[in-house]
Design a protein around this motif. Sequence first.
Motif, PDB file in Angstrom:
ATOM      1  N   ILE A  33      28.532 -34.313 -41.885  1.00 23.36           N
ATOM      2  CA  ILE A  33      27.829 -35.488 -42.384  1.00 23.36           C
ATOM      3  C   ILE A  33      26.447 -35.081 -42.881  1.00 23.36           C
ATOM      4  CG2 ILE A  33      26.822 -36.145 -40.144  1.00 23.36           C
ATOM      5  CD1 ILE A  33      27.482 -39.110 -40.986  1.00 23.36           C
ATOM      6  N   SER A  34      25.992 -35.786 -43.913  1.00 22.72           N
ATOM      7  CA  SER A  34      24.646 -35.621 -44.451  1.00 22.72           C
ATOM      8  C   SER A  34      24.046 -36.997 -44.692  1.00 22.72           C
ATOM      9  CB  SER A  34      24.677 -34.837 -45.764  1.00 22.72           C
ATOM     10  OG  SER A  34      25.085 -33.513 -45.529  1.00 22.72           O
ATOM     11  N   VAL A  35      22.730 -37.033 -44.854  1.00 21.10           N
ATOM     12  CA  VAL A  35      22.015 -38.307 -44.924  1.00 21.10           C
ATOM     13  C   VAL A  35      21.080 -38.346 -46.127  1.00 21.10           C
ATOM     14  CG1 VAL A  35      20.395 -39.809 -43.700  1.00 21.10           C
ATOM     15  CG2 VAL A  35      22.079 -38.497 -42.402  1.00 21.10           C
ATOM     16  N   ALA A  36      21.060 -39.484 -46.808  1.00 23.27           N
ATOM     17  CA  ALA A  36      20.067 -39.778 -47.846  1.00 23.27           C
ATOM     18  C   ALA A  36      19.300 -41.007 -47.383  1.00 23.27           C
ATOM     19  CB  ALA A  36      20.742 -40.041 -49.187  1.00 23.27           C
ATOM     20  N   GLU A  37      18.010 -40.840 -47.163  1.00 26.55           N
ATOM     21  CA  GLU A  37      17.199 -41.935 -46.638  1.00 26.55           C
ATOM     22  C   GLU A  37      16.129 -42.343 -47.631  1.00 26.55           C
ATOM     23  OE1 GLU A  37      16.123 -41.821 -42.359  1.00 26.55           O
ATOM     24  OE2 GLU A  37      16.806 -39.731 -42.482  1.00 26.55           O
ATOM     25  N   SER A  38      15.812 -43.619 -47.587  1.00 28.67           N
ATOM     26  CA  SER A  38      14.667 -44.128 -48.320  1.00 28.67           C
ATOM     27  C   SER A  38      13.715 -44.765 -47.316  1.00 28.67           C
ATOM     28  CB  SER A  38      15.101 -45.105 -49.407  1.00 28.67           C
ATOM     29  OG  SER A  38      13.995 -45.461 -50.206  1.00 28.67           O
ATOM     30  N   LEU A  39      13.869 -46.041 -47.024  1.00 27.32           N
ATOM     31  CA  LEU A  39      12.911 -46.738 -46.162  1.00 27.32           C
ATOM     32  C   LEU A  39      12.800 -46.144 -44.768  1.00 27.32           C
ATOM     33  CD1 LEU A  39      14.010 -50.003 -44.498  1.00 27.32           C
ATOM     34  CD2 LEU A  39      15.683 -48.568 -45.639  1.00 27.32           C
ATOM     35  N   THR A  40      13.838 -45.493 -44.269  1.00 34.58           N
ATOM     36  CA  THR A  40      13.802 -44.946 -42.918  1.00 34.58           C
ATOM     37  C   THR A  40      13.059 -43.615 -42.849  1.00 34.58           C
ATOM     38  OG1 THR A  40      16.051 -44.155 -43.300  1.00 34.58           O
ATOM     39  CG2 THR A  40      15.791 -46.184 -42.013  1.00 34.58           C
ATOM     40  N   GLY A  41      12.769 -43.011 -43.975  1.00 37.68           N
ATOM     41  CA  GLY A  41      11.870 -41.872 -44.049  1.00 37.68           C
ATOM     42  C   GLY A  41      12.143 -40.707 -43.120  1.00 37.68           C
ATOM     43  N   GLY A  42      13.389 -40.446 -42.805  1.00 41.11           N
ATOM     44  CA  GLY A  42      13.741 -39.324 -41.943  1.00 41.11           C
ATOM     45  C   GLY A  42      14.118 -39.702 -40.526  1.00 41.11           C
ATOM     46  N   LEU A  43      13.973 -40.969 -40.176  1.00 40.87           N
ATOM     47  CA  LEU A  43      14.307 -41.391 -38.807  1.00 40.87           C
ATOM     48  C   LEU A  43      15.796 -41.234 -38.492  1.00 40.87           C
ATOM     49  CD1 LEU A  43      12.158 -44.639 -38.393  1.00 40.87           C
ATOM     50  CD2 LEU A  43      11.755 -42.396 -37.362  1.00 40.87           C
ATOM     51  N   LEU A  44      16.652 -41.486 -39.464  1.00 37.46           N
ATOM     52  CA  LEU A  44      18.088 -41.349 -39.232  1.00 37.46           C
ATOM     53  C   LEU A  44      18.456 -39.883 -39.015  1.00 37.46           C
ATOM     54  CD1 LEU A  44      20.883 -42.575 -38.987  1.00 37.46           C
ATOM     55  CD2 LEU A  44      20.990 -42.691 -41.493  1.00 37.46           C
ATOM     56  N   MET A  45      17.905 -39.008 -39.841  1.00 42.58           N
ATOM     57  CA  MET A  45      18.141 -37.578 -39.630  1.00 42.58           C
ATOM     58  C   MET A  45      17.557 -37.144 -38.293  1.00 42.58           C
ATOM     59  SD  MET A  45      17.718 -35.763 -43.344  1.00 42.58           S
ATOM     60  CE  MET A  45      16.436 -36.794 -44.038  1.00 42.58           C
ATOM     61  N   GLY A  46      16.423 -37.699 -37.923  1.00 40.63           N
ATOM     62  CA  GLY A  46      15.815 -37.383 -36.630  1.00 40.63           C
ATOM     63  C   GLY A  46      16.708 -37.778 -35.470  1.00 40.63           C
ATOM     64  N   ALA A  47      17.346 -38.939 -35.586  1.00 41.83           N
ATOM     65  CA  ALA A  47      18.258 -39.380 -34.522  1.00 41.83           C
ATOM     66  C   ALA A  47      19.438 -38.422 -34.403  1.00 41.83           C
ATOM     67  CB  ALA A  47      18.748 -40.797 -34.792  1.00 41.83           C
ATOM     68  N   LEU A  48      19.990 -38.005 -35.528  1.00 42.86           N
ATOM     69  CA  LEU A  48      21.140 -37.094 -35.497  1.00 42.86           C
ATOM     70  C   LEU A  48      20.747 -35.717 -34.967  1.00 42.86           C
ATOM     71  CD1 LEU A  48      22.768 -38.184 -38.855  1.00 42.86           C
ATOM     72  CD2 LEU A  48      23.797 -38.432 -36.593  1.00 42.86           C
ATOM     73  N   THR A  49      19.608 -35.217 -35.389  1.00 43.15           N
ATOM     74  CA  THR A  49      19.212 -33.875 -34.949  1.00 43.15           C
ATOM     75  C   THR A  49      18.597 -33.854 -33.560  1.00 43.15           C
ATOM     76  OG1 THR A  49      17.094 -34.036 -36.113  1.00 43.15           O
ATOM     77  CG2 THR A  49      18.938 -33.009 -37.302  1.00 43.15           C
ATOM     78  N   SER A  50      18.404 -35.010 -32.948  1.00 43.93           N
ATOM     79  CA  SER A  50      17.920 -35.040 -31.565  1.00 43.93           C
ATOM     80  C   SER A  50      19.024 -34.657 -30.583  1.00 43.93           C
ATOM     81  CB  SER A  50      17.378 -36.427 -31.214  1.00 43.93           C
ATOM     82  OG  SER A  50      18.428 -37.364 -31.087  1.00 43.93           O
TER      83      SER A  50
END
Length: 181
Positions: A33-50
């Motif tokens: 899975i990969s992520v493209a974020e706008s308003l979340t500014g990296g928070l979704l990727m941060g949740a996954l990589t935590s």
Amino acid sequence: MACGYLRCTRSSETPKEVASEILGLLKEAGQTISVAESLTGGLLMGALTSVRGSSAAFRGGVVTYATALKEKLLNISPERIARLGVVDPSVAQLMAAGVRDLTAVGTRTTWGISTTGVAGPDTQDGKPVGMVYIALAADDRSEIWGPFCFPGDRDQIRRATVMEALVRTRDALVKFYGVDR
């Protein structure tokens, strides 16, 4: 444009718990899975990589906060954006599809997930604060969720978007795509 409320998922789980489950499902299925974020500014990727061991299924992603980056990195046409704005279900879908290509390493990423919306404090392209779209894309299918109209300040809207994206992704993997729990 008014923000019509779409019932959002309520969960007592933490983002890390849901992210862990998503990554476990993907790892077992040999998917990524990969992520493209706008308003979340990296928070979704941060949740996954935590999540410990996330690299087994998480390929990476991009924060395309600027409209020009959505065009350049995710191949969304400037004409579409000029016509619809960036807070649009089709733009969310194209972001999710585009990040799969952007993060292809040897093979195309199995799943792409995206977030786009207005965190505030001001409206954007005539869209109200709190309006959000989330999309999930794979080769054979895509899901687009929204519009959500999350209440609160910027931080609350962004955190609600991340949790919604995680819960809906997990549920889609289980229900629609045959990834077993």
